[in-house]
Enzyme design. Structure first.
Site, PDB file in Angstrom:
ATOM      1  N   ARG A  82      25.735 -24.232  62.666  1.00 16.34           N
ATOM      2  CA  ARG A  82      24.687 -24.635  62.468  1.00 16.34           C
ATOM      3  C   ARG A  82      24.233 -26.093  62.979  1.00 16.34           C
ATOM      4  NH1 ARG A  82      25.106 -29.518  59.788  1.00 16.34           N
ATOM      5  NH2 ARG A  82      26.040 -29.433  57.990  1.00 16.34           N
ATOM      6  N   GLU A  90      17.732 -29.607  53.123  1.00 15.95           N
ATOM      7  CA  GLU A  90      18.420 -30.996  53.593  1.00 15.95           C
ATOM      8  C   GLU A  90      17.658 -31.809  54.780  1.00 15.95           C
ATOM      9  OE1 GLU A  90      22.390 -31.944  52.587  1.00 15.95           O
ATOM     10  OE2 GLU A  90      22.237 -33.250  54.238  1.00 15.95           O
ATOM     11  N   ARG A 109      17.424 -26.350  59.812  1.00 13.23           N
ATOM     12  CA  ARG A 109      19.086 -25.966  59.986  1.00 13.23           C
ATOM     13  C   ARG A 109      19.090 -24.687  60.615  1.00 13.23           C
ATOM     14  NH1 ARG A 109      22.820 -28.499  56.337  1.00 13.23           N
ATOM     15  NH2 ARG A 109      22.400 -30.781  56.483  1.00 13.23           N
ATOM     16  N   CYS A 137      21.497 -37.047  55.927  1.00 18.58           N
ATOM     17  CA  CYS A 137      22.820 -37.586  55.513  1.00 18.58           C
ATOM     18  C   CYS A 137      23.471 -38.082  56.795  1.00 18.58           C
ATOM     19  CB  CYS A 137      23.223 -36.236  54.734  1.00 18.58           C
ATOM     20  SG  CYS A 137      25.195 -36.883  54.408  1.00 18.58           S
ATOM     21  N   THR A 181      26.460 -37.819  57.335  1.00 21.07           N
ATOM     22  CA  THR A 181      27.549 -36.969  57.889  1.00 21.07           C
ATOM     23  C   THR A 181      26.877 -36.041  58.860  1.00 21.07           C
ATOM     24  OG1 THR A 181      26.972 -35.121  56.223  1.00 21.07           O
ATOM     25  CG2 THR A 181      28.727 -37.155  55.797  1.00 21.07           C
ATOM     26  N   ARG A 234      27.626 -28.124  62.642  1.00 22.67           N
ATOM     27  CA  ARG A 234      28.928 -27.724  61.547  1.00 22.67           C
ATOM     28  C   ARG A 234      29.347 -26.220  62.191  1.00 22.67           C
ATOM     29  NH1 ARG A 234      31.354 -25.976  56.837  1.00 22.67           N
ATOM     30  NH2 ARG A 234      29.610 -24.677  55.896  1.00 22.67           N
ATOM     31  N   ARG A 267      36.084 -26.224  52.979  1.00 25.03           N
ATOM     32  CA  ARG A 267      35.068 -25.850  51.985  1.00 25.03           C
ATOM     33  C   ARG A 267      35.314 -24.733  51.604  1.00 25.03           C
ATOM     34  NH1 ARG A 267      28.890 -27.870  54.373  1.00 25.03           N
ATOM     35  NH2 ARG A 267      29.883 -30.175  54.833  1.00 25.03           N
ATOM     36  N   GLU A 307      29.539 -25.872  50.711  1.00 19.63           N
ATOM     37  CA  GLU A 307      29.714 -27.169  50.071  1.00 19.63           C
ATOM     38  C   GLU A 307      29.983 -27.171  48.578  1.00 19.63           C
ATOM     39  OE1 GLU A 307      27.033 -30.170  51.276  1.00 19.63           O
ATOM     40  OE2 GLU A 307      28.768 -31.725  51.420  1.00 19.63           O
TER      41      GLU A 307
END
Ligand code: ADP
Ligand code: ARG
Length: 343
Positions: A112, A211, A215, A257, A259, A266, A295, A300
């Site tokens: 993603r 988020e 995505r 974020c 990260t 990811r 994970r 998560e």
């Protein structure tokens, strides 16, 4: 606001890098759109078990609050202040084989990327009207996708609880009520403007206004990483004809974020490792050496079940998309080699 009192067992990067001097320097600063330090750190203050603890409200947050965010970024990605991010989504450069051609260990592969639209605040600060505008723009772009990528958009508001639950259990849809996002303002006016797009085969999906504003996800059973990467790259190429994503030269794609900066990618596998699950130290050592993250099977903040782990690249910034996927590949090959040796 006073300098926060962190609990002794707080392990967040927020606590690590928010010195009193940095706090004093930043506490009265605001981005042009009005995002403040207290908004940026609220999630980490409310959630003492945060690993990171901060969210950006807009592109400019990464500049205005850089005294706090740069060290967090360097700690997480190994990306220094003087580094520059490079993108490479060329399939021709991704020379790798199926790491589990016999289908013994890897159940599924998912890649993603996060994307946000240029010219809009990020989710923690976006207004309800702007969020809807983002959703409309994204829906329009998705409706123009061609071939195997074409599909339908489903708004969260109109989805029954049963369907939602099914989609979450099948690993297609985001979970709801994330307390880290909640405290950052990302869940305001939920479920308005949120939804999911997917093609007929559900091997290409897009989450809208979770988020990040998008995505973009390619996934399938098995370990054919190249096919998953190719589907994602093709989709991105088509979407970029319609949408302008938030991107800055130094930090790559901008995300809520820190990260998720850079590639915002990811790449993960669900992998069965019964031997290594009984030897967690070794599992952690191999993943750490290969820049990988572990994970649980529901993503998560979830636990692994039946010795199935979600293994993914940790670094997303300062590596290209091709390199991020190669991190996953190399690590997974090593995990399978060690798992076999323990059998
Ligand atoms: P994100 O990947 O967007 O950062 P999560 O870690 O919460 O967020 O994962 C989202 C969903 O994707 C979860 O349901 C998770 O189980 C699922 N998922 C992640 N990797 C894989 C994979 N390789 N195969 C199947 N599902 C996966
Ligand atoms: N804010 C949460 C924490 O600090 C999550 C950080 C990384 N994950 C994410 N989905 N952005 O632990």
């Amino acid at each position: 606001m006073d300098f926060p009192n962190f609990k002794p067992d707080n392990k967040s990067l927020l606590k690590k890098y928010l010195s009193e001097a940095v706090f004093r320097k930043l506490i009265n600063k605001k981005t042009t759109l009005g995002y403040t330090l207290s908004q940026a750190i609220n999630s980490g203050l409310v959630n003492h078990d945060s690993g990171i603890g901060v969210y950006a409200g807009d592109e400019e947050s990464y500049d205005i609050f850089s005294d706090l965010l740069d060290p967090i970024i360097e700690d997480y990605h190994g990306f220094r202040k003087e580094d520059n991010h490079q993108s490479n989504l060329s399939l021709a450069d991704l020379e790798l084989e199926n790491p589990d051609a016999g289908g013994e260990y890897i159940l599924s592969t998912r890649i993603r990327v996060g994307r946000n639209l240029k010219g809009f605040p990020l989710g923690s600060m976006i207004s309800d009207v702007e969020r809807k505008e983002v959703a409309d723009k994204v829906k329009n772009a998705l409706s123009l996708l061609e071939g195997d990528l074409s599909g339908n958009y489903y708004s969260l508001k109109n989805m029954s609880d049963t369907v939602k639950e099914e989609m979450i259990n099948d690993h297609f849809l985001f979970k709801q009520g994330d307390r880290f996002m909640e405290a950052s303002g990302l869940n305001r006016n939920w479920p308005e403007g949120r939804g999911i797009f997917h093609n007929h085969k559900k091997d290409f999906l897009v989450w809208v206004n979770e988020e990040d504003q998008m995505r973009i996800i390619a996934m399938q059973t098995g370990a054919d990483i190249k096919s998953v990467f190719q589907r994602l790259a093709t989709a991105l190429e088509q979407l970029e004809k319609e949408l302008v994503f938030s991107y800055i030269d130094r930090l790559g794609y901008i995300s809520s974020c820190p990260t998720n900066l850079g590639t915002a990618m990811r790449a993960s596998v669900h992998i069965s490792l019964p031997q290594l699950s009984n030897n967690k130290e070794l599992l952690e050592e191999i993943t750490k050496n290969n820049h990988l993250q572990i994970r649980g099977v529901h993503g998560e903040h979830s636990e692994s079940k039946d010795a199935i782990f979600d293994i993914s690249n940790q670094r997303r910034l300062g590596v290209t998309e091709v390199e991020a996927v190669k991190d996953l590949y190399r690590g997974v090959v090593e995990l399978i080699r060690v798992e076999k040796s323990l059998e």
